[in-house]
Design an enzyme around this catalytic site. Sequence first.
Site, PDB file in Angstrom:
ATOM      1  N   HIS A  71     -78.904 -59.729 -80.638  1.00 63.31           N
ATOM      2  CA  HIS A  71     -77.832 -60.457 -81.041  1.00 63.31           C
ATOM      3  C   HIS A  71     -78.766 -61.526 -81.913  1.00 63.31           C
ATOM      4  CE1 HIS A  71     -74.144 -62.833 -81.627  1.00 63.31           C
ATOM      5  NE2 HIS A  71     -74.753 -63.968 -81.384  1.00 63.31           N
ATOM      6  N   MET A  88     -70.366 -52.972 -83.200  1.00 61.98           N
ATOM      7  CA  MET A  88     -69.476 -54.205 -83.152  1.00 61.98           C
ATOM      8  C   MET A  88     -68.242 -53.900 -82.398  1.00 61.98           C
ATOM      9  SD  MET A  88     -71.234 -55.870 -85.380  1.00 61.98           S
ATOM     10  CE  MET A  88     -70.194 -57.236 -85.890  1.00 61.98           C
ATOM     11  N   ARG A  89     -68.590 -53.593 -80.880  1.00 62.05           N
ATOM     12  CA  ARG A  89     -67.430 -53.422 -80.008  1.00 62.05           C
ATOM     13  C   ARG A  89     -67.995 -53.834 -78.787  1.00 62.05           C
ATOM     14  NH1 ARG A  89     -63.293 -50.135 -81.086  1.00 62.05           N
ATOM     15  NH2 ARG A  89     -64.045 -49.730 -83.221  1.00 62.05           N
ATOM     16  N   LEU A  90     -67.065 -54.293 -78.088  1.00 59.33           N
ATOM     17  CA  LEU A  90     -67.474 -54.662 -76.555  1.00 59.33           C
ATOM     18  C   LEU A  90     -67.400 -53.623 -75.719  1.00 59.33           C
ATOM     19  CD1 LEU A  90     -64.993 -57.662 -75.227  1.00 59.33           C
ATOM     20  CD2 LEU A  90     -67.764 -57.710 -75.425  1.00 59.33           C
ATOM     21  N   VAL A  91     -68.589 -53.274 -75.102  1.00 65.63           N
ATOM     22  CA  VAL A  91     -68.465 -52.032 -74.152  1.00 65.63           C
ATOM     23  C   VAL A  91     -67.533 -52.314 -72.932  1.00 65.63           C
ATOM     24  CG1 VAL A  91     -70.196 -50.820 -72.593  1.00 65.63           C
ATOM     25  CG2 VAL A  91     -71.017 -51.858 -74.601  1.00 65.63           C
ATOM     26  N   LYS A 102     -59.409 -46.691 -74.776  1.00 65.60           N
ATOM     27  CA  LYS A 102     -60.821 -47.177 -74.710  1.00 65.60           C
ATOM     28  C   LYS A 102     -61.641 -46.278 -73.741  1.00 65.60           C
ATOM     29  CE  LYS A 102     -64.065 -50.968 -75.159  1.00 65.60           C
ATOM     30  NZ  LYS A 102     -64.034 -52.174 -75.532  1.00 65.60           N
TER      31      LYS A 102
HETATM   32  C1  GRF Z   1     -78.683 -57.427 -86.279  1.00 62.53           C
HETATM   33  O1  GRF Z   1     -78.822 -58.632 -86.595  1.00 62.53           O
HETATM   34  C2  GRF Z   1     -78.314 -57.443 -84.837  1.00 62.53           C
HETATM   35  O2  GRF Z   1     -78.843 -58.474 -84.124  1.00 62.53           O
HETATM   36  C3  GRF Z   1     -76.878 -57.515 -84.655  1.00 62.53           C
HETATM   37  O3  GRF Z   1     -76.408 -56.967 -85.679  1.00 62.53           O
HETATM   38  C4  GRF Z   1     -77.126 -56.574 -86.598  1.00 62.53           C
HETATM   39  C5  GRF Z   1     -77.408 -55.420 -87.009  1.00 62.53           C
HETATM   40  O4  GRF Z   1     -78.050 -55.064 -88.219  1.00 62.53           O
HETATM   41  N1  GRF Z   1     -76.320 -57.017 -83.312  1.00 62.53           N
HETATM   42  P1  GRF Z   1     -78.544 -53.772 -88.648  1.00 62.53           P
HETATM   43  O5  GRF Z   1     -77.382 -52.720 -88.836  1.00 62.53           O
HETATM   44  O6  GRF Z   1     -79.492 -52.998 -87.713  1.00 62.53           O
HETATM   45  O7  GRF Z   1     -79.225 -53.735 -90.158  1.00 62.53           O
END
Ligand code: GRF
Length: 188
Positions: free
Chosen positions: A110, A91-94, A66
């Site tokens: 979020h 979709m990953r922890l920094v 990482k």
């Molecule tokens: C959003 O709902 C955001 O809050 C979350 O992931 C989603 C991303 O959606 N972290 P998109 O890829 O911008 O359509």
Amino acid sequence: MIKIAIFASGSGSNFENIVNHVQKGDLLGIEVTALYTDKAGVKCIERAEKLNIPVHINQPKDFISKSSYEQHLLKLLSNEGVQWIVLAGYMRLVGEDLLHAYEGRMLNIHPSLLPKYKGLDAIGQAFESGDSVTGSTVHYVDSGMDTGEIIEQQQCDIRTDDTKEDLEERVKNLEYELYPRVIAKIIK
Ligand code: GRF
């Protein structure tokens, strides 16, 4: 100009919305240097190409650790003079490397009223909960999952006749207003 990089892993509709705001002149003083994605073949890449935004595709599985993945990103970010990182569906922890370089200069959105419903499928969690409201939160990023200091939240109703898809759409629409507004307020 303040240079920002946007990180996304999937659809990228928030990424596109932020770039649209910049291109329309609604986020004055901000330039999006590139989309950074950790997955090949995802929709956000297509969106970036249509918007003429450069794309960096770097998959952690192609690095030995990482840390070496993040050190590679740091080189790209530094070459582009990036001052702030905006996570939008990353979709990953920094990890420590990026955090050390950008702590206090990294935002995330979020889709829940944090601290409720951290992690995956926050909208599904809210939908199943029986709550009558949910929303979205913009916060600073720290080493936890959706735990950083909250900057701003916006809420919407959960209606009794909603499907999960209805709720997803309502939360997304709220995010398209919330995230640019917070970016304009915080990134200066
Ligand atoms: C959003 O709902 C955001 O809050 C979350 O992931 C989603 C991303 O959606 N972290 P998109 O890829 O911008 O359509």
